[in-house]
Scaffold this motif. Structure first.
Motif, PDB file in Angstrom:
ATOM      1  N   ARG A   1       0.773  -1.260  -0.022  1.00 45.25           N
ATOM      2  CA  ARG A   1       0.179  -0.013   0.037  1.00 45.25           C
ATOM      3  C   ARG A   1       0.907   1.224   0.112  1.00 45.25           C
ATOM      4  O   ARG A   1       0.355   2.467  -0.231  1.00 45.25           O
ATOM      5  CB  ARG A   1      -0.876   0.134   1.235  1.00 45.25           C
ATOM      6  CG  ARG A   1      -2.065  -0.924   1.239  1.00 45.25           C
ATOM      7  CD  ARG A   1      -2.661  -1.041   2.607  1.00 45.25           C
ATOM      8  NE  ARG A   1      -3.675  -2.191   2.817  1.00 45.25           N
ATOM      9  CZ  ARG A   1      -4.849  -2.269   2.808  1.00 45.25           C
ATOM     10  NH1 ARG A   1      -5.287  -0.891   2.207  1.00 45.25           N
ATOM     11  NH2 ARG A   1      -5.832  -3.022   2.857  1.00 45.25           N
ATOM     12  N   ASP A   2       2.035   1.120   0.115  1.00 43.87           N
ATOM     13  CA  ASP A   2       3.080   2.288   0.257  1.00 43.87           C
ATOM     14  C   ASP A   2       3.408   2.680  -1.232  1.00 43.87           C
ATOM     15  O   ASP A   2       4.651   2.687  -1.578  1.00 43.87           O
ATOM     16  CB  ASP A   2       4.163   1.677   1.031  1.00 43.87           C
ATOM     17  CG  ASP A   2       5.076   0.703   0.467  1.00 43.87           C
ATOM     18  OD1 ASP A   2       4.337  -0.175  -0.322  1.00 43.87           O
ATOM     19  OD2 ASP A   2       6.338   0.651   0.828  1.00 43.87           O
ATOM     20  N   PHE A   3       2.518   3.291  -2.070  1.00 44.30           N
ATOM     21  CA  PHE A   3       3.165   3.738  -3.206  1.00 44.30           C
ATOM     22  C   PHE A   3       3.253   5.234  -3.180  1.00 44.30           C
ATOM     23  O   PHE A   3       2.505   6.052  -2.415  1.00 44.30           O
ATOM     24  CB  PHE A   3       2.153   3.593  -4.259  1.00 44.30           C
ATOM     25  CG  PHE A   3       0.636   2.925  -3.948  1.00 44.30           C
ATOM     26  CD1 PHE A   3       0.521   1.545  -4.226  1.00 44.30           C
ATOM     27  CD2 PHE A   3      -0.345   3.610  -3.471  1.00 44.30           C
ATOM     28  CE1 PHE A   3      -0.550   1.127  -3.999  1.00 44.30           C
ATOM     29  CE2 PHE A   3      -1.418   3.106  -3.217  1.00 44.30           C
ATOM     30  CZ  PHE A   3      -1.204   1.587  -3.066  1.00 44.30           C
ATOM     31  N   ALA A   4       4.471   5.588  -3.883  1.00 43.53           N
ATOM     32  CA  ALA A   4       5.013   6.983  -3.501  1.00 43.53           C
ATOM     33  C   ALA A   4       3.899   7.777  -4.765  1.00 43.53           C
ATOM     34  O   ALA A   4       3.472   7.350  -5.744  1.00 43.53           O
ATOM     35  CB  ALA A   4       6.223   7.133  -4.316  1.00 43.53           C
ATOM     36  N   PRO A   5       3.622   9.038  -4.535  1.00 46.55           N
ATOM     37  CA  PRO A   5       2.689   9.896  -5.513  1.00 46.55           C
ATOM     38  C   PRO A   5       3.401  10.135  -6.695  1.00 46.55           C
ATOM     39  O   PRO A   5       4.673  10.332  -6.492  1.00 46.55           O
ATOM     40  CB  PRO A   5       2.233  11.067  -4.666  1.00 46.55           C
ATOM     41  CG  PRO A   5       3.189  11.286  -3.604  1.00 46.55           C
ATOM     42  CD  PRO A   5       3.903   9.762  -3.322  1.00 46.55           C
ATOM     43  N   SER A   6       2.702   9.985  -7.851  1.00 46.42           N
ATOM     44  CA  SER A   6       3.391  10.370  -8.939  1.00 46.42           C
ATOM     45  C   SER A   6       3.777  11.955  -9.083  1.00 46.42           C
ATOM     46  O   SER A   6       4.472  12.495  -9.922  1.00 46.42           O
ATOM     47  CB  SER A   6       2.741  10.049 -10.468  1.00 46.42           C
ATOM     48  OG  SER A   6       1.383  10.795 -10.408  1.00 46.42           O
ATOM     49  N   ASN A   7       2.881  12.787  -8.523  1.00 44.16           N
ATOM     50  CA  ASN A   7       2.776  14.378  -8.439  1.00 44.16           C
ATOM     51  C   ASN A   7       2.530  14.715 -10.075  1.00 44.16           C
ATOM     52  O   ASN A   7       2.911  15.803 -10.319  1.00 44.16           O
ATOM     53  CB  ASN A   7       4.233  14.853  -8.175  1.00 44.16           C
ATOM     54  CG  ASN A   7       4.340  14.502  -6.570  1.00 44.16           C
ATOM     55  OD1 ASN A   7       3.293  14.762  -5.974  1.00 44.16           O
ATOM     56  ND2 ASN A   7       5.802  14.312  -6.153  1.00 44.16           N
ATOM     57  N   VAL A   8       1.912  13.978 -10.941  1.00 42.30           N
ATOM     58  CA  VAL A   8       1.552  14.340 -12.219  1.00 42.30           C
ATOM     59  C   VAL A   8       0.141  15.013 -11.999  1.00 42.30           C
ATOM     60  O   VAL A   8      -0.739  14.244 -11.465  1.00 42.30           O
ATOM     61  CB  VAL A   8       1.618  13.109 -13.278  1.00 42.30           C
ATOM     62  CG1 VAL A   8       1.003  13.544 -14.460  1.00 42.30           C
ATOM     63  CG2 VAL A   8       2.926  12.599 -13.352  1.00 42.30           C
ATOM     64  N   PRO A   9       0.054  16.443 -12.484  1.00 48.43           N
ATOM     65  CA  PRO A   9      -1.393  16.747 -12.516  1.00 48.43           C
ATOM     66  C   PRO A   9      -2.273  16.226 -13.082  1.00 48.43           C
ATOM     67  O   PRO A   9      -2.169  15.539 -14.297  1.00 48.43           O
ATOM     68  CB  PRO A   9      -1.105  18.319 -13.353  1.00 48.43           C
ATOM     69  CG  PRO A   9       0.543  18.486 -13.095  1.00 48.43           C
ATOM     70  CD  PRO A   9       1.243  16.927 -13.289  1.00 48.43           C
TER      71      PRO A   9
END
Ligand SMILES: Cc1cc2nc3c(=O)[nH]c(=O)nc-3n(C[C@H](O)[C@H](O)[C@H](O)COP(=O)(O)O)c2cc1C
Length: 504
Positions: free
Chosen positions: A47-55
């Motif tokens: 469950r520990d996915f890093a955010p993509s930060n893609v708008p």
């Protein structure tokens, strides 16, 4: 056998059909919103996915990964795709201890009848197999061990994206889980609710650098047999190859029947033969039929008459990431009459209509859907009705005036479409679609419209607005947008606006 034209006509809503329908909700017999395999052990997903930060608006507009990163997805990359498309994202407790689990994508009646399966070769940390995704405990359950991708390669007549995919997500519907409420109209909802999931999945895949595409041409029996489905009750709807560059899989091991026990959904199930007949009529039986079907894939249209109003997407749009938008979304239950800006409307339409990578469209610039809209309150755009000119990214005005009252009738008399700032209707020229793609084309028209609708939903949230899917009186909508829309079938409706607090 029921043709899909007949299915569509027989499941239209009208004021008369809704008034005369005796159906009531048998709450004691409400089906479970999960498919639960009772004898298989869960394989936990990270469950520990890093955010993509893609708008979000960029991710929604993408038709291919921005930066290809995960040619070979691992368990975490798969978990991320599954979570943000069909995972549980919100829980709502009710008095009496009951908990309602909401999912990443909107779903008619919150009945969640769409299941996802993964068919993969050996991945870095997941052995080759056929797996069922279980949102209730965020895990996979293995139905078959071994590399069965060859079944999908054969079933799709070697569709290149399937042949090169290390993993394929297969989406199914269990009819009863939706038909409990919506009866035979549930077959449309198969594609509506699969479409909203795919809008999420395509956007999250693009943001994470995973190639993904929608494949609708496959031998139905072969895919259903691979998953061991009881096809009277559950069927495969769409395939999504994820990742690329894999070598063509070896021929798959022989298929044995699965007969795995699952938890009973409700005390008894009601069969709606029209659903099964529509599915049978739109099924493909051989690889040759699949090849022929795919060869009819639709090409881009030439521009219509010059349209006056070019979209003007926001120059500095909100930058909320796609994951953040999905985690915090929820269908609006009420809208304020506050207007939205033409820039917001333009950004939403632009992001949602860049195209769907799919085997029934020769390029993402092609489309089976036409987007009509009712402008109830958009600053900078005269009140009235419009059709979106996909080729010019412009709006052609059809009628001027205030149509809130009519909008509030067309969605079965719900206030939401009357109060929203804009109502987007996706329509398809079914005669043209069915002539070109046969009965299978009906699935494609519904699914593509729902993907665009799902993108409009997410784009609205990304812009800080609210949105909700809605149902509609079919022929009244067509008539309302005619003569332009004459002869077209209504596929999907989504309303967008400024959310308001719900009346108590
Ligand atoms: C295609 C579609 C049609 C819908 N139709 C209606 C509708 O007619 N009326 C309504 O109040 N909500 C409608 N909804 C909203 C669902 O009820 C909502 O998605 C569901 O309860 C799950 O809640 P969530 O979207 O907030 O996660 C629709 C949703 C979809 C995707």
């Amino acid at each position: 056998m029921t043709s899909l034209r007949e299915y569509h006509d027989r499941t239209k809503h009208s004021a008369v059909s809704v008034r005369s329908n005796q159906h009531f909700l048998d709450w004691a017999n409400q089906p479970l919103p999960f498919k639960v395999y009772t004898t298989l052990d869960p394989i936990a997903l990270p469950r520990d996915f890093a955010p993509s930060n893609v708008p979000a608006l960029e991710a929604l507009a993408a038709t291919a990964p921005r930066e290809p990163r995960h040619a070979l997805p691992d368990r975490r990359a798969l978990a991320r795709l599954l979570h943000f498309s069909a995972g549980i994202t919100r829980k709502k407790p009710y008095p009496g201890g009951q908990v309602m689990y909401f999912r990443a994508a909107a779903c008619t009646g919150a009945l969640y009848h769409i299941d996802l399966y993964v068919v993969c070769g050996d991945l870095p940390d997941l052995p080759a197999g056929v797996y069922h995704f279980s949102p209730q405990d965020f895990s996979l359950r293995r139905l078959r061990a071994g590399d069965y991708r060859g079944v999908l390669v054969d079933a799709t007549a070697a569709e290149p994206s399937i042949a090169g995919a290390p993993a394929v997500i297969v989406c199914t519907s269990t009819f009863w889980r939706n038909a409990w409420k919506y009866q035979a109209r549930a077959y449309r909802h198969c594609f509506w609710d699969n479409g909203t999931i795919l809008a999420n999945l395509l956007a999250v895949a693009a943001a994470d650098g995973v190639a993904a595409r929608v494949v609708l041409g496959f031998v139905d029996d072969a895919v259903n047999g691979l998953l061991g489905l009881d096809t009277q009750r559950e069927v495969a709807l769409s395939l999504v190859p994820v990742g690329d560059g894999a070598t063509l899989p070896q021929p798959a091991p022989a298929l044995t029947p699965l007969n795995l026990p699952t938890q009973q959904l409700s005390d008894h199930e009601v069969d709606y033969p029209l659903i099964r007949e529509a599915h049978a009529a739109s099924s493909l039986a051989t690889a040759e039929e699949v090849r022929h079907w795919r060869s009819a894939a639709v090409t881009p249209r030439s521009p219509a008459a010059p349209s006056a109003i070019a979209l003007q997407p926001l120059k500095d749009p909100p930058q909320r990431s796609i994951e953040d938008v999905i985690l915090h979304r929820g269908s609006s239950r009420r809208f304020a009459h506050t207007p939205i800006g033409f820039g917001q409307l333009s950004s939403a339409v632009y992001a949602a209509t860049r195209g769907v990578p799919a085997d029934f469209l020769q390029t993402p610039a092609a489309s089976l859907a036409d987007c009509y809209l009712i402008d109830n309150a958009v600053d900078g755009l005269a009140l009235g009705t419009y059709v979106f000119d996909h080729e010019r990214d412009a709006l052609e005005q059809l009628k001027t005036g205030d149509f809130r009252r009519q909008a509030g009738f067309l969605d079965l008399g719900q206030e939401l479409a009357a109060d929203a700032a804009v109502d987007f209707y996706l329509l398809a020229d079914l005669d043209r679609v069915l002539a070109r793609l046969g009965d299978r084309g009906y699935r494609a028209a519904q699914l593509e419209s729902a993907i665009i609708g799902g993108k409009l939903y997410l784009a609205s949230y990304a812009l800080g607005l609210g949105a909700t899917g809605l149902t509609f009186f079919d022929d009244d909508v067509t008539q309302f947008f005619s003569p332009h829309a004459a002869g077209k079938g209504v596929m999907f409706l989504v309303a967008t606006g400024v959310p308001a607090r719900r009346r108590i």
